[in-house]
Design an enzyme around this catalytic site. Structure first.
Site, PDB file in Angstrom:
ATOM      1  N   HIS A 255      86.842  62.475  46.093  1.00  9.67           N
ATOM      2  CA  HIS A 255      85.753  61.697  46.699  1.00  9.67           C
ATOM      3  C   HIS A 255      86.187  60.227  46.787  1.00  9.67           C
ATOM      4  O   HIS A 255      86.920  59.744  45.919  1.00  9.67           O
ATOM      5  CB  HIS A 255      84.492  61.833  45.840  1.00  9.67           C
TER       6      HIS A 255
ATOM      7  N   GLU B  86      84.450  62.197  55.156  1.00 12.02           N
ATOM      8  CA  GLU B  86      83.435  61.217  54.784  1.00 12.02           C
ATOM      9  C   GLU B  86      83.951  59.819  55.093  1.00 12.02           C
ATOM     10  O   GLU B  86      84.712  59.246  54.294  1.00 12.02           O
ATOM     11  CB  GLU B  86      83.128  61.308  53.291  1.00 12.02           C
TER      12      GLU B  86
ATOM     13  N   GLY C 203      76.473  56.070  51.473  1.00 12.19           N
ATOM     14  CA  GLY C 203      75.457  55.312  50.748  1.00 12.19           C
ATOM     15  C   GLY C 203      75.135  53.967  51.375  1.00 12.19           C
ATOM     16  O   GLY C 203      74.556  53.093  50.738  1.00 12.19           O
TER      17      GLY C 203
ATOM     18  N   ASN D  87      75.880  66.437  46.378  1.00 12.92           N
ATOM     19  CA  ASN D  87      76.697  65.675  45.427  1.00 12.92           C
ATOM     20  C   ASN D  87      75.748  64.730  44.698  1.00 12.92           C
ATOM     21  O   ASN D  87      75.378  63.687  45.223  1.00 12.92           O
ATOM     22  CB  ASN D  87      77.776  64.893  46.198  1.00 12.92           C
TER      23      ASN D  87
HETATM   24  P1  PGA Z   1      75.492  59.645  50.935  1.00 11.34           P
HETATM   25  O1  PGA Z   1      76.777  60.060  50.088  1.00 11.34           O
HETATM   26  O2  PGA Z   1      74.919  60.909  51.508  1.00 11.34           O
HETATM   27  O3  PGA Z   1      74.587  58.994  49.929  1.00 11.34           O
HETATM   28  O4  PGA Z   1      75.959  58.699  51.990  1.00 11.34           O
HETATM   29  C1  PGA Z   1      77.655  61.072  50.530  1.00 11.34           C
HETATM   30  C2  PGA Z   1      78.751  61.282  49.509  1.00 11.34           C
HETATM   31  O5  PGA Z   1      79.117  60.316  48.824  1.00 11.34           O
HETATM   32  O6  PGA Z   1      79.261  62.403  49.349  1.00 11.34           O
END
Ligand code: PGA
Length: 236
Positions: free
Chosen positions: A91, A160, A166, A9
């Site tokens: 998301h 998630e 993040g 993504n």
């Molecule tokens: P990340 O994001 O791997 O940067 O934690 C995952 C996502 O938002 O799908």
């Protein structure tokens, strides 16, 4: 057995040129045992599809639920279906920043399927919801409403936890597996792939992907660097 899939993504990152050089690097690798999909910004989809080897999939990160009409700035399934096998739907950034609710997400998932695009439907709890013991309840509601009247065998679900996206904090493999097993029970499908997302990187991908109900990963930050992303695909 469910084949693992690693989904990148890229979010609002990468110009067309950057997407094409990423594709050129990916094309040198033919030894992955998992499926791979790159979910790119709309602007890069066409060139990415042309440059990327056909054994890898291309996906989008959002669609509108209508097929056409007066929706300034929006993009429909009809416009992307020639490039995309997948589309990310719901998301947590779309839920939080663009106020998408489960009803909207449901309409998007159904529109995607109608046009032969596989929706990757994201669910997950916030830190506050986890700390108040509501993880299962939140995830169950998102699945029940977001996937209402949807053939569960045709979609991919991504768990998630919002607190892990993040942030540098990832769920432990056991924490993730507990929610994945719960999702497996409520969807009653052995066929549907359930991905984990939230700070997946080459170092933790192996232990997460070893879990019984973790069928792949949705990768944000670490998917921007082709070496890291290839590292994750190799660990799958
Ligand atoms: P990340 O994001 O791997 O940067 O934690 C995952 C996502 O938002 O799908």
């Amino acid at each position: 057995m469910r084949k693992k899939i690693i989904v990148a993504n890229w979010k609002m990152n990468k110009t067309i040129q950057e997407a094409v050089s990423f594709a050129n690097e990916m094309n040198k690798h033919s030894n992955f045992r998992c499926d791979v999909a790159l979910c790119a910004p709309f602007t890069a989809l066409s060139e990415l599809r042309k440059s990327l080897d056909k054994r890898f999939h291309v996906g989008a990160q959002n669609i509108h639920y209508e097929e056409s009409g007066a929706f300034t700035g929006e993009v429909s399934a009809l416009m992307i279906k020639e490039f995309c096998r997948h589309v990310i739907v719901g998301h947590s950034e779309r839920r939080q920043l663009f106020k998408e609710d489960d009803l909207t997400i449901n309409r998007k998932a159904r529109t995607a399927l109608k046009h032969g695009i596989i929706p990757v439907v994201c669910v997950g709890e916030t830190l506050q919801e986890r700390e108040s013991g509501r993880t299962n309840e939140v995830v169950q509601k998102q699945i029940k409403e977001g996937l209402k009247d949807v053939d569960i065998g045709q979609v991919i679900i991504a768990y998630e936890p919002v607190w892990a996206i993040g942030t540098g904090k990832n769920a432990t493999p056991a924490q993730a597996e507990e929610v994945h097993a719960f999702i497996r029970r409520i969807i009653c499908s052995e066929k549907t792939r359930i991905l984990y997302g939230g700070y997946v990187k080459p170092e933790n991908a192996g232990s997460l992907l070893k879990q019984k109900n973790i069928d792949g990963a949705l990768v944000g930050g670490a998917s921007l660097d082709v070496k890291n992303f290839i590292g994750i695909c190799q660990n799958a």
